[in-house]
Design an enzyme around this catalytic site. Structure first.
Site, PDB file in Angstrom:
ATOM      1  N   CYS A  92       0.888  -1.157   0.000  1.00 13.91           N
ATOM      2  CA  CYS A  92       0.000   0.000   0.000  1.00 13.91           C
ATOM      3  C   CYS A  92       0.922   1.201   0.000  1.00 13.91           C
ATOM      4  O   CYS A  92       1.573   1.486   1.011  1.00 13.91           O
ATOM      5  CB  CYS A  92      -0.924   0.027   1.204  1.00 13.91           C
TER       6      CYS A  92
ATOM      7  N   CYS B 213      -0.608   4.132   2.637  1.00 11.87           N
ATOM      8  CA  CYS B 213      -0.536   3.985   4.095  1.00 11.87           C
ATOM      9  C   CYS B 213      -0.305   2.535   4.461  1.00 11.87           C
ATOM     10  O   CYS B 213       0.834   2.092   4.540  1.00 11.87           O
ATOM     11  CB  CYS B 213      -1.773   4.559   4.770  1.00 11.87           C
ATOM     12  N   SER B 214      -1.351   1.781   4.647  1.00 11.15           N
ATOM     13  CA  SER B 214      -1.173   0.421   5.156  1.00 11.15           C
ATOM     14  C   SER B 214      -2.366  -0.446   4.810  1.00 11.15           C
ATOM     15  O   SER B 214      -2.661  -1.383   5.536  1.00 11.15           O
ATOM     16  CB  SER B 214      -1.030   0.466   6.665  1.00 11.15           C
ATOM     17  N   CYS B 215      -3.067  -0.131   3.733  1.00 11.50           N
ATOM     18  CA  CYS B 215      -4.214  -0.968   3.366  1.00 11.50           C
ATOM     19  C   CYS B 215      -3.712  -2.391   3.151  1.00 11.50           C
ATOM     20  O   CYS B 215      -2.664  -2.607   2.551  1.00 11.50           O
ATOM     21  CB  CYS B 215      -4.882  -0.424   2.112  1.00 11.50           C
TER      22      CYS B 215
END
Lengths: 207, 129
Positions: free
Chosen positions: A112, A115-117
């Site tokens: 991602c 961010c951090s999906c």
């Protein structure tokens, strides 16, 4: 109002002192609980689920089933959101899950960049490195170098595809079934499936 | 949101920045991270904000922190998470920054007057000056 949250270890070490971050989180909890926006018990249930119940073992079951059952594999590639649901894994509302299949010619990895999906519901929470800027940028600019960092050397003619996750679309890598596993049960196959092989930064364990 | 979620990225080359390696294990470093995590999921579950709004806000907070010199190695991830949470809580009218700040100071006072090893409880007078 009584608040007796999970800061006990902190008390033992430092007396009655809360860090700035703890104070900020407590303030949010206090205000939102007072207004009825949150239920502290429900928060605890969420934390427990992600610390204990939800993790890569769910994804490993999905992969093992796909290895063992061609019909399930077809369904997974076609519509992973639905296929995963048939295994009883929960799925966040609105999430769209896509399974990308490794072949001798194509290796997939997920990132991602924003961010951090991440496919939390089947892999749990992402590892620290997945959230780091170096991984987020280098997975795109230098995927082969990143794989080398993870100890993974792929043949030069294997194409690497990098999939950028978003809030709505998550990916899981379906690795190739290891050789030498003919006749293995799903449970046994699942023991070969690592978290990293479902992110694409690793391969399944060898039998 | 970043581009083309279904299109593979092309190969490129090469910088030498390192990816932090950690062992498996607890997903949260400290309890507050878990609480902040659960707060966002819970509010999303109640429809206070969509997950798309969440990811966009979190992405902005990460960029902002990077610009301010955060190493962005993943270790400070929940700092950004908490900043995004506070911002959305204010933007959605659940609680403004002043209310959160006042409550935070109340907790600080409660904390300061609570003897070691005793559960910290908020009292009305913690909100006074």
């Amino acid at each position: 109002m009584a608040y007796d949250h999970a800061d006990h270890a902190d008390h033992h070490e430092r007396g009655s002192e809360l860090s700035e971050m703890q104070l900020r989180v407590r303030a949010i909890e206090t205000v939102l609980a007072e207004k009825g926006y949150i239920d502290p018990a429900a928060l605890d249930a969420i934390i427990e689920a992600y610390e204990i119940k939800i993790g890569p073992h769910i994804g490993a079951r999905v992969v093992a089933r796909a290895w063992a059952d061609p019909a399930f594999k077809r369904a997974l590639i076609e519509d992973a959101t639905r296929a995963v649901r048939t295994l009883g894994a929960i799925n966040r509302v609105g999430d769209h899950l896509i399974a990308v299949e490794n072949t001798p010619k194509v290796h997939n990895m997920i990132v991602c960049t924003l961010c951090s999906c991440y496919p939390w519901d089947i892999l749990g929470l992402p590892p620290v490195w997945y959230k780091s800027a170096p991984y987020r940028s280098r997975a795109v600019s230098d995927p082969r170098g990143v794989l080398a960092d993870f100890g993974l050397q792929l043949p030069a003619d294997t194409q690497i595809r990098v999939w950028d996750s978003t809030a709505e679309t998550r990916f899981i890598v379906l690795p190739m079934r290891p050789a030498g596993t003919d006749g293995w049960s799903e449970d046994k196959l699942a023991t070969l499936v690592t978290r990293d092989c479902m992110i694409g930064t690793g391969l399944p364990k060898r039998p | 949101m970043d581009s083309g979620s279904r299109s593979p990225r092309s190969l490129g080359r090469n910088d030498d920045s390192g990816i932090p390696r950690t062992t498996e294990g607890s997903v949260f470093h400290e309890p507050w991270e878990a609480q902040a995590f659960a707060l966002a999921l819970s509010l999303n579950g109640r429809g206070v904000f969509s997950w798309k709004e969440w990811a966009a806000t979190l992405g902005e907070e990460i960029k902002k922190a990077q610009a301010a010199g955060d190493p962005d190695t993943g270790e400070t991830y929940y700092h950004h998470w908490l900043a995004a949470l506070e911002r959305l809580i204010a933007a959605k009218g659940l609680a403004d920054a002043a209310t959160l700040a006042r409550t935070r100071e109340a907790w600080r006072r409660a904390c300061a007057r609570t003897p070691h090893g005793t559960p910290i409880e908020l009292r009305a007078d913690d909100f006074g000056e």
